[in-house]
Design a protein around this motif. Structure first.
Motif, short mmCIF file in Angstrom:
data_model
loop_
_atom_site.label_atom_id
_atom_site.label_comp_id
_atom_site.label_asym_id
_atom_site.label_seq_id
_atom_site.Cartn_x
_atom_site.Cartn_y
_atom_site.Cartn_z
N GLN A 318 46.55 21.50 -15.95
CA GLN A 318 45.38 20.42 -16.60
C GLN A 318 44.87 20.97 -17.90
N LEU A 319 44.81 20.19 -18.98
CA LEU A 319 43.97 20.28 -20.01
C LEU A 319 42.73 20.04 -19.70
N GLY A 320 41.60 20.83 -20.13
CA GLY A 320 40.35 20.63 -20.04
C GLY A 320 39.71 21.19 -18.59
N ALA A 321 40.96 21.59 -17.56
CA ALA A 321 40.55 22.43 -16.58
C ALA A 321 41.03 23.76 -16.48
N ASP A 322 42.29 24.11 -16.85
CA ASP A 322 42.82 25.35 -17.09
C ASP A 322 42.85 25.82 -18.39
N PRO A 323 42.95 27.20 -18.40
CA PRO A 323 43.19 27.72 -19.70
C PRO A 323 44.02 27.04 -20.86
N TYR A 324 45.29 26.77 -20.41
CA TYR A 324 46.29 25.84 -21.02
C TYR A 324 46.67 24.77 -20.33
N PRO A 325 47.07 23.57 -20.96
CA PRO A 325 47.38 23.56 -22.48
C PRO A 325 45.79 23.48 -22.90
N THR A 326 45.67 23.52 -24.46
CA THR A 326 44.43 23.27 -25.03
C THR A 326 44.85 23.18 -26.29
N VAL A 327 43.74 22.58 -27.18
CA VAL A 327 43.75 22.59 -28.80
C VAL A 327 42.42 23.17 -29.24
N LYS A 328 42.88 23.74 -30.65
CA LYS A 328 41.82 24.56 -31.23
C LYS A 328 41.91 23.85 -32.56
N ILE A 329 40.53 23.73 -33.16
CA ILE A 329 40.26 23.50 -34.39
C ILE A 329 40.09 24.80 -35.21
N CYS A 330 41.12 25.20 -36.14
CA CYS A 330 41.03 26.90 -36.46
C CYS A 330 39.69 26.93 -37.35
N LYS A 331 39.21 26.06 -37.69
CA LYS A 331 38.00 26.47 -38.84
C LYS A 331 37.10 25.19 -38.75
N GLY A 332 36.75 25.04 -37.18
CA GLY A 332 35.90 23.76 -37.21
C GLY A 332 34.39 23.70 -38.13
N GLN A 333 33.92 22.65 -38.59
CA GLN A 333 32.98 22.32 -39.18
C GLN A 333 32.01 21.53 -38.51
N GLY A 334 30.62 21.98 -38.35
CA GLY A 334 29.63 21.30 -37.96
C GLY A 334 30.04 21.23 -36.35
N ASP A 335 30.25 19.97 -35.70
CA ASP A 335 30.16 20.24 -34.37
C ASP A 335 31.61 19.65 -33.82
N GLU A 336 32.54 19.93 -34.79
CA GLU A 336 33.81 19.30 -34.54
C GLU A 336 34.35 20.06 -33.22
N ASN A 337 34.22 21.58 -33.09
CA ASN A 337 34.70 22.29 -31.65
C ASN A 337 33.96 21.83 -30.65
N GLN A 338 32.65 21.50 -30.88
CA GLN A 338 32.05 20.98 -29.61
C GLN A 338 32.38 19.57 -29.10
N LYS A 339 32.49 18.71 -30.27
CA LYS A 339 33.12 17.57 -29.83
C LYS A 339 34.54 17.34 -28.94
N LEU A 340 35.38 18.37 -29.58
CA LEU A 340 36.76 18.47 -28.98
C LEU A 340 36.68 19.11 -27.64
N ALA A 341 35.98 20.07 -27.35
CA ALA A 341 35.56 20.62 -26.03
C ALA A 341 35.17 19.84 -25.07
N GLN A 342 34.18 19.03 -25.39
CA GLN A 342 33.86 17.82 -24.68
C GLN A 342 34.67 16.88 -24.20
N PHE A 343 35.59 16.52 -25.22
CA PHE A 343 36.89 15.44 -24.99
C PHE A 343 37.74 16.01 -24.23
N MET A 344 38.08 17.26 -24.36
CA MET A 344 38.98 17.72 -23.15
C MET A 344 38.61 18.06 -21.77
N LYS A 345 37.37 18.16 -21.82
CA LYS A 345 36.56 18.24 -20.49
C LYS A 345 36.66 17.02 -19.89
N LYS A 346 36.27 16.09 -20.38
CA LYS A 346 36.53 15.04 -19.85
C LYS A 346 37.77 14.46 -19.43
#
Length: 362
Positions: A318-346
């Motif tokens: 399960q995305l957002g619950a298991d380590p995989y699958p997942t998505v990474k922004i390679c060089k996230g700017q500002g709060d991009e990685n935080q927003k993505l992590a929150q989105f997947m967790k939801k």
């Protein structure tokens, strides 16, 4: 090919298959790591097999059949690389065959059993035509592993590993949307091989994710007819860049790098079809969409080594619950990685229904 069904291919694995067969070969080692699998499994276990030396001949041999090129530097190779790396750690042997057409899968699986393998591992559910061999006497002392489609029912004598591409492709689109919004982009491109249910569905989920962030975004999808033809992929990439696409998703197999390199030259952002390539310099990827079959397989082999791999069950990732699958922004700017992590967790917490959002926005 990441490009994952598990895989609309299934995951897209089915769709990225090549025709033709390669000879069986011995094992080679490549570094790979993955976390231990967690989560639930469905009922239906065959507990009669003693793992990992299932046939009791004093050695452990894993037989791998892949519908695609096992040297594609991507989706299919990752499956074999994980097996090779784990086998090297354990002193096991890998016997592998790539580019196996579904029409040959049953015969190929029986041939592996005749070589006294302890496990037959199918790299994609396209090769499910091999599964009837599990009931043959020649395969009587053999464990089986196969990726399956989301919602797959258990199959006796087979461990199915599944994820939901609605989730990962939706999250991929969301990540792309964050980058597009920051840059003021509204046009994206999706390049894949055959126009099949899984590839159309992948494009739809990707667009829906983008529109979560950029509501008026558009997506041009190009179906080249071949996941591995670099010339066709480059032609499609150039056409999309000429039409103003600022994001190019090469949802391809062996042609991925050719498309990504041209996208780099044209200044377009790129995503990976299944593996983590944030460290790649040539070509460069801006987002890694990770539904790497090697990670799932590695987790299964760890359980197999402990006599804990349950045949006749389904392992759902399960995305957002298991380590995989997942998505990474390679060089996230500002709060991009935080927003993505929150989105997947939801999504993992069921606060966001990915399937419903894809239907609404895709």
């Amino acid at each position: 090919m990441t490009a994952k069904s598990t895989f609309w291919r299934p995951r897209a694995a089915a769709g990225l298959a090549l025709a033709g067969a390669l000879a069986l070969s011995g094992c080679a080692g490549n570094a790979a790591t993955a976390p231990k699998a967690t989560g639930s499994a469905s009922a239906g276990n065959d507990s009669s097999l003693k793992e990992p030396d299932v046939n009791g001949d004093g050695k452990v041999v894993i037989g791998v059949l892949s519908p695609g090129d096992i040297n594609d530097h991507g989706y299919y190779q990752s499956f074999v690389d994980s097996a090779d790396a784990f086998a090297k750690e354990k002193g096991w042997t890998i016997v592998k065959r790539g580019s196996v057409p579904p029409s040959d899968a049953l015969t190929a699986a029986r041939a592996l059993c005749q070589q006294h393998v302890d496990m037959v591992a199918l790299a994609a559910s396209e090769l499910k035509t091999a599964v009837p061999a599990a009931e043959d006497p020649v395969c009587g002392k053999t464990a089986w592993y196969m990726p399956g489609q989301a919602g797959s029912a258990p199959i006796p004598r087979v461990l199915l590993s599944t994820d939901d591409p609605n989730q990962s492709m939706f999250a991929a689109g969301y990540a792309a949307g964050l980058k597009m919004k920051a840059a003021g982009y509204t046009k994206a491109g999706f390049i894949t091989g055959t126009k099949a249910d899984f590839s159309v569905a992948a494009a739809k989920a990707f667009l829906a994710g983008i529109r979560e962030v950029v509501p008026k975004a558009t997506l041009t999808s190009t179906y080249t007819g071949d996941f591995n033809d670099s010339a066709k992929a480059k032609e499609a990439t150039q056409a999309q860049i000429s039409q103003g696409a600022k994001v190019i998703y090469p949802y391809l197999g062996g042609a991925t790098d050719a498309a990504a390199q041209l996208a780099n030259a044209g200044g377009a952002l790129t995503l990976t079809p299944g593996t983590d390539r944030c460290d790649s310099a040539g070509p460069k990827f801006d987002i890694s969409v990770i539904f790497d079959p090697g990670d799932y397989f590695r987790a299964a082999l760890e359980e197999f080594a402990k006599d804990n791999l349950k045949m006749g069950t389904v392992r759902e990732w399960q995305l957002g619950a298991d380590p995989y699958p997942t998505v990474k922004i390679c060089k996230g700017q500002g709060d991009e990685n935080q927003k993505l992590a929150q989105f997947m967790k939801k999504i993992g917490d069921k606060e966001i229904d990915a399937a419903a959002e894809v239907k609404r926005l895709g």
